[in-house]
Motif scaffolding. Structure first.
Motif, mmCIF file in Angstrom:
data_model
loop_
_atom_site.group_PDB
_atom_site.id
_atom_site.type_symbol
_atom_site.label_atom_id
_atom_site.label_comp_id
_atom_site.label_asym_id
_atom_site.label_seq_id
_atom_site.Cartn_x
_atom_site.Cartn_y
_atom_site.Cartn_z
ATOM 1 N N LEU A 46 22.441 -9.073 -50.985
ATOM 2 C CA LEU A 46 21.966 -9.276 -49.716
ATOM 3 C C LEU A 46 21.700 -7.963 -49.248
ATOM 4 C CD1 LEU A 46 21.574 -11.255 -47.340
ATOM 5 C CD2 LEU A 46 24.121 -10.744 -46.632
ATOM 6 N N ALA A 47 22.423 -6.883 -49.383
ATOM 7 C CA ALA A 47 22.091 -5.557 -48.796
ATOM 8 C C ALA A 47 20.893 -4.994 -49.605
ATOM 9 C CB ALA A 47 23.284 -4.852 -49.148
ATOM 10 N N ASP A 48 20.706 -5.260 -50.605
ATOM 11 C CA ASP A 48 19.236 -4.732 -51.568
ATOM 12 C C ASP A 48 18.230 -5.582 -50.917
ATOM 13 O OD1 ASP A 48 20.991 -2.859 -52.844
ATOM 14 O OD2 ASP A 48 20.970 -4.389 -54.754
ATOM 15 N N SER A 49 18.213 -6.923 -50.846
ATOM 16 C CA SER A 49 17.207 -7.467 -50.273
ATOM 17 C C SER A 49 16.770 -7.236 -49.029
ATOM 18 C CB SER A 49 17.685 -8.950 -50.283
ATOM 19 O OG SER A 49 18.224 -9.356 -49.021
ATOM 20 N N ALA A 94 23.665 -21.598 -47.141
ATOM 21 C CA ALA A 94 24.935 -22.371 -46.764
ATOM 22 C C ALA A 94 25.459 -21.657 -45.467
ATOM 23 C CB ALA A 94 26.085 -21.847 -47.867
ATOM 24 N N HIS A 95 25.564 -20.402 -45.475
ATOM 25 C CA HIS A 95 25.965 -19.834 -43.945
ATOM 26 C C HIS A 95 25.044 -20.120 -42.704
ATOM 27 C CE1 HIS A 95 29.432 -17.354 -44.737
ATOM 28 N NE2 HIS A 95 28.930 -16.966 -46.139
ATOM 29 N N ALA A 96 23.670 -20.336 -43.129
ATOM 30 C CA ALA A 96 22.708 -20.711 -42.098
ATOM 31 C C ALA A 96 22.964 -22.154 -41.451
ATOM 32 C CB ALA A 96 21.173 -20.373 -42.525
ATOM 33 N N ASP A 97 22.939 -22.942 -42.608
ATOM 34 C CA ASP A 97 23.149 -24.433 -42.090
ATOM 35 C C ASP A 97 24.639 -24.665 -41.539
ATOM 36 O OD1 ASP A 97 20.911 -25.132 -43.607
ATOM 37 O OD2 ASP A 97 21.714 -25.640 -45.389
ATOM 38 N N ARG A 141 14.717 -13.127 -42.164
ATOM 39 C CA ARG A 141 15.193 -11.827 -42.233
ATOM 40 C C ARG A 141 16.131 -11.193 -41.384
ATOM 41 N NH1 ARG A 141 9.906 -7.748 -42.399
ATOM 42 N NH2 ARG A 141 11.829 -6.174 -42.413
ATOM 43 N N ARG A 142 15.956 -11.822 -40.010
ATOM 44 C CA ARG A 142 16.808 -11.775 -38.787
ATOM 45 C C ARG A 142 18.201 -12.297 -39.353
ATOM 46 N NH1 ARG A 142 19.235 -14.773 -35.099
ATOM 47 N NH2 ARG A 142 17.807 -16.355 -35.700
ATOM 48 N N PHE A 143 18.370 -13.563 -39.800
ATOM 49 C CA PHE A 143 19.800 -14.114 -40.041
ATOM 50 C C PHE A 143 20.373 -13.328 -41.053
ATOM 51 C CE2 PHE A 143 22.628 -17.087 -42.384
ATOM 52 C CZ PHE A 143 23.285 -17.522 -41.250
ATOM 53 N N ARG A 144 19.460 -12.898 -42.179
ATOM 54 C CA ARG A 144 20.266 -12.140 -43.409
ATOM 55 C C ARG A 144 20.905 -10.815 -42.768
ATOM 56 N NH1 ARG A 144 17.664 -13.335 -49.000
ATOM 57 N NH2 ARG A 144 17.135 -15.193 -48.892
ATOM 58 N N ALA A 145 20.081 -10.198 -41.860
ATOM 59 C CA ALA A 145 20.613 -8.968 -41.093
ATOM 60 C C ALA A 145 21.762 -9.051 -40.454
ATOM 61 C CB ALA A 145 19.564 -8.539 -40.231
ATOM 62 N N GLN A 146 22.068 -10.526 -39.787
ATOM 63 C CA GLN A 146 23.043 -10.647 -39.215
ATOM 64 C C GLN A 146 24.404 -10.809 -39.983
ATOM 65 O OE1 GLN A 146 21.804 -14.139 -36.996
ATOM 66 N NE2 GLN A 146 21.330 -13.030 -35.065
ATOM 67 N N LEU A 187 21.589 -15.978 -54.392
ATOM 68 C CA LEU A 187 21.725 -15.253 -53.173
ATOM 69 C C LEU A 187 20.919 -16.317 -51.900
ATOM 70 C CD1 LEU A 187 21.976 -13.011 -51.095
ATOM 71 C CD2 LEU A 187 19.823 -11.961 -51.849
ATOM 72 N N ASP A 188 19.983 -16.894 -52.326
ATOM 73 C CA ASP A 188 19.504 -17.884 -51.316
ATOM 74 C C ASP A 188 20.266 -19.040 -50.930
ATOM 75 O OD1 ASP A 188 16.984 -16.692 -51.664
ATOM 76 O OD2 ASP A 188 16.143 -17.931 -53.019
ATOM 77 N N GLY A 189 21.141 -19.548 -51.927
ATOM 78 C CA GLY A 189 22.170 -20.498 -51.951
ATOM 79 C C GLY A 189 23.206 -19.948 -50.956
#
Length: 308
Positions: A301-304, A245-248, A256-261, A239-241
């Motif tokens: 991702l949803a669970d986290s 990947a999407h953040a980079d 947390r904000r980016f994961r919500a996005q 999940l971190d990878g």
């Protein structure tokens, strides 16, 4: 008539026809098509070199018996194609024909096996798919639209690994499943749904789609291994990878904000996507598809997000 000369033994068209067991009109047709050589006697009749003409007519008959068309036979006789090449091409043509017949047979049996109230819809589904080749082409064109603008080589590799070939000798369930796959992607609304799942939040912000695609490929390989081991969706390196990947790719950092996005506007729960990958699983058998891998990451991702 037969005329023995020092040069060669010649035959009339009637003698050649009788020798070969063919009708005179067939010999005449071969001459007119340019695949059998003749010359004219003093009286204006067609005559043939007995040995050469007999051998050539025998070869033509044998190739015709194998189903080769006159065009292919002409190419062989004129040296434009080797006998091996002609036979290989005919064999390939028959493979295509047999696959088409296998699809048609399964489609007819699928309509026959349907409950009376479902026959009309099943007939419409199978008729729209046309055949396995046409249905496969629909799937290929769909994924090319979804993956655009990735380099063609990467797209072709992705297609080879994730788009099932039409079953060579399909049964009723297989032909219905494959036809339904084609029907799903024929709806252009499916393009945007799957593109959203594939590229996620604000794809317009992605600076390097190819780089993201490569990184995502590595992540999904790891996820497939976890699924094969029976692991349930969870936080961890996979999940971190995925998130990194999407953040980079967007010039962002994991937060947390980016994961919500990444979850904003997610289409992973769309029933059309679930149905597409369920049907793909059915056609491919035991292989873990990239669809299952994406779903695993989405649930992790949803669970986290719920946990935090």
């Amino acid at each position: 008539m037969t005329d023995n000369t020092q040069a060669s033994v010649v035959m009339s068209i009637g003698e050649l026809a009788r020798s070969a067991g063919l009708a005179v009109r067939t010999i005449r047709f071969y001459c007119d098509e340019g695949i059998l050589e003749s010359r004219r006697s003093a009286g204006g009749h067609r005559i043939f070199d007995a040995e050469a003409a007999t051998e050539r007519v025998l070869l033509i008959r044998r190739l015709r018996a194998l189903g080769l068309g006159l065009g292919a036979i002409t190419e062989v006789l004129h040296g434009e194609r080797s006998l091996e090449e002609a036979i290989t091409a005919e064999s390939a043509r028959l493979d295509v024909e047999f696959r088409s017949l296998g699809w048609r047979r399964a489609a007819l049996r699928a309509v026959e096996a349907a409950a009376p109230g479902q026959r009309a819809s099943r007939l419409a589904l199978l008729a729209a798919a046309h055949d396995g080749v046409a249905a496969h082409d629909c799937l290929v064109q769909f994924w090319r639209r979804v993956l655009d603008p990735l380099p063609r080589g990467d797209v072709e590799m992705w297609l080879c690994g994730n788009v099932p070939d039409p079953p060579a000798d399909p049964g009723v369930d297989e032909v219905v499943a494959y036809a339904e796959l084609a029907a799903l992607v024929a709806d252009r609304a499916m393009d945007s749904v799957v593109r959203q799942q594939f590229w996620r939040y604000r794809p317009d912000l992605i600076r390097d789609r190819h780089g993201l695609y490569i990184e995502m490929g590595d992540v999904m390989c790891d996820v497939v291994s976890r699924i094969s081991e029976g692991a349930r969706p969870r936080e961890g390196s996979e999940l971190d990878g995925f998130v990194n990947a999407h953040a980079d790719a967007r010039g962002e950092r994991d937060s947390r904000r980016f994961r919500a996005q990444l979850l904003a506007g997610a289409t992973d729960d769309d029933q059309r996507i679930h149905r597409y990958w369920a049907l793909t699983d059915q056609v491919l058998g035991d292989r873990v598809t990239v669809g299952r891998a994406h779903n695993w990451v989405y649930k992790a991702l949803a669970d986290s997000a719920d946990a935090h």
